[in-house]
Design a protein around this motif. Structure first.
Motif, PDB file in Angstrom:
ATOM      1  N   LYS A 134      39.086  42.521  38.592  1.00 17.08           N
ATOM      2  CA  LYS A 134      39.149  42.596  40.264  1.00 17.08           C
ATOM      3  C   LYS A 134      40.216  41.859  40.676  1.00 17.08           C
ATOM      4  O   LYS A 134      40.477  40.759  40.099  1.00 17.08           O
ATOM      5  N   ASP A 181      40.454  39.757  43.195  1.00 10.38           N
ATOM      6  CA  ASP A 181      39.797  38.466  43.451  1.00 10.38           C
ATOM      7  C   ASP A 181      39.851  37.342  42.266  1.00 10.38           C
ATOM      8  O   ASP A 181      39.925  36.336  42.443  1.00 10.38           O
ATOM      9  N   GLU A 208      41.132  47.756  41.466  1.00 10.48           N
ATOM     10  CA  GLU A 208      41.126  48.384  42.870  1.00 10.48           C
ATOM     11  C   GLU A 208      42.236  49.632  42.589  1.00 10.48           C
ATOM     12  O   GLU A 208      42.090  50.589  43.190  1.00 10.48           O
ATOM     13  N   LYS A 228      41.749  50.207  51.033  1.00 11.86           N
ATOM     14  CA  LYS A 228      41.538  49.067  50.064  1.00 11.86           C
ATOM     15  C   LYS A 228      40.240  48.395  50.469  1.00 11.86           C
ATOM     16  O   LYS A 228      39.460  48.328  49.487  1.00 11.86           O
ATOM     17  N   ARG A 238      37.286  48.081  47.687  1.00 16.67           N
ATOM     18  CA  ARG A 238      36.717  46.392  47.245  1.00 16.67           C
ATOM     19  C   ARG A 238      35.148  46.484  47.327  1.00 16.67           C
ATOM     20  O   ARG A 238      34.450  45.947  46.613  1.00 16.67           O
ATOM     21  N   ASP A 275      32.018  45.958  44.767  1.00 24.00           N
ATOM     22  CA  ASP A 275      31.162  44.686  45.172  1.00 24.00           C
ATOM     23  C   ASP A 275      29.785  44.964  45.371  1.00 24.00           C
ATOM     24  O   ASP A 275      29.473  44.894  46.498  1.00 24.00           O
TER      25      ASP A 275
END
Length: 371
Positions: free
Chosen positions: A207, A209, A233, A250, A254, A258
């Motif tokens: 991911k 992040d 992603e 996007k 995401r 999540d």
């Protein structure tokens, strides 16, 4: 000029009708936009027409339902990442082979004992690696998990690192008998798991992040890193584009990845995190990425779901409460606030599956009061 909402269509009302059922199952859906990614499979099974955004280039799922998403304008093409420490934009060439269903993807995550303060040249202390081998056709076919001996902790940062660990994965910095291998050994084992295909290393995904931390750890553990790290992603965007000739936003992608619905599913976390009832697990994060992709894209590609795609034994589509499905707070930290509640209901211990036992107690009381 304010944004104008589009007309509400049949899919909007379908999602709205499913909302109470999803909420009863403990899913974090408060509004119709939250439920959009979770209803596409039921919509397809119902025999209705494809969801409004499917097959229409550039149409976002939320905006197609007349929902204001609040997202800003973005450049055309694949999702780009410009923030510092984020993965680079997707390359012009595709990472997918023509036979998409059989493509092998590796999902990787590396946990550390927190991020070290700026005075220290070393940014992270790797302590756990998880990786899964996945394809849309076969689901998860293999997994890799190792604890890593972090080695010497920089002087003055031990308390900082242990506090960060205690807040998430709870892996001890020292004296942890399961982390008996240093990072060179673990990295060689990871390379043996992610083997080159015809002389080329397959792409590895995480991911966005987590990209900076995972990429930093890979480079730190190897003199010459062999793995090319990409954002998952971008992979999801390309999978949608390949089949439906449209690009989801996007923000939607995401949010799709999540989710908390599989936090307590069986055979998701590693054995140690499962036994100690700790949600933050590097292996679990990789498996949940695979679950999210299977749950959303299986119907798009016409794939029948199996236990390799999803933990189907925990996927309860009835109206019964599943005590394993627990919605966490926005910070994704476990707040141990229910000791008083457990004692109030006659429980004497909060060790082990405290949240599960709490929900089971409440469900039992609810049934007894209704009788």
């Amino acid at each position: 000029m304010p944004n104008r909402k589009g007309a509400r269509n049949a899919y909007y009302f379908f999602v709205r009708e499913k909302l109470p059922e999803l909420q009863r199952r403990g899913l974090p859906v408060a509004r119709v936009p939250d439920a959009i990614p979770l209803c596409s499979r039921d919509w397809a099974v119902s025999g209705a027409r494809p969801a409004p955004w499917e097959g229409r280039p550039g149409l976002d799922p939320a905006t197609s339902l007349g929902v204001h998403t609040g997202k800003s304008h973005r450049a055309p093409g694949l999702c780009g990442w410009s923030a510092p420490g984020s993965p680079p934009p997707q390359e012009a060439y595709s990472l997918l082979r023509p036979a998409v269903l059989g493509n092998i993807f590796y999902f990787l995550n590396i946990y550390s004992h927190g991020e070290l303060p700026s005075p220290c040249e070393q940014r992270f202390l790797p302590c756990e690696i998880g990786c899964v081998k996945y394809s849309l056709q076969d689901g998860i076919t293999a997994d890799f998990h190792r604890f890593v001996d972090p080695g010497e902790v920089p002087r003055g940062f031990r308390f900082h690192c242990q506090a960060a660990s205690d807040a998430t994965h709870k892996i001890p910095i020292s004296g942890f008998e399961l982390s008996n291998a240093g990072h060179p050994v673990v990295l060689r084992e990871l390379y043996s798991f992610v083997r080159p295909n015809r002389g080329r290393w397959p792409p590895v995904y995480c991911k966005s992040d987590d990209w900076y931390r995972v990429n930093w750890c890979l480079k730190w553990m190897a003199k010459e890193n062999q793995l090319e790290l990409h954002s998952v992603e971008n992979l999801v965007v390309e999978l949608y584009q390949r089949k439906l000739q449209k690009e989801p936003s996007k923000t939607w992608v995401r949010n799709l990845l999540d989710v908390f619905v599989w936090d307590y599913s069986s055979n998701t976390r590693c054995k140690w995190h499962e036994e100690n009832d700790i949600l933050f697990c590097a292996l679990a994060s990789c498996k949940k990425t695979a679950y999210c992709i299977s749950n959303t894209l299986a119907s798009v590609y016409g794939v029948s779901l199996t236990t390799a795609h999803l933990p189907l034994q925990d996927y309860d589509s009835t109206n019964n409460i599943n005590p394993k499905v627990v919605v966490l707070d926005a910070g994704r930290f476990q707040v141990i606030f229910f000791e008083f509640v457990l004692n109030y209901f006659g429980q004497t211990s909060t060790r082990g599956r405290g949240i599960t036992r709490l929900l089971e107690s409440l469900e039992t009381l609810s049934k007894s009061s209704s009788n």
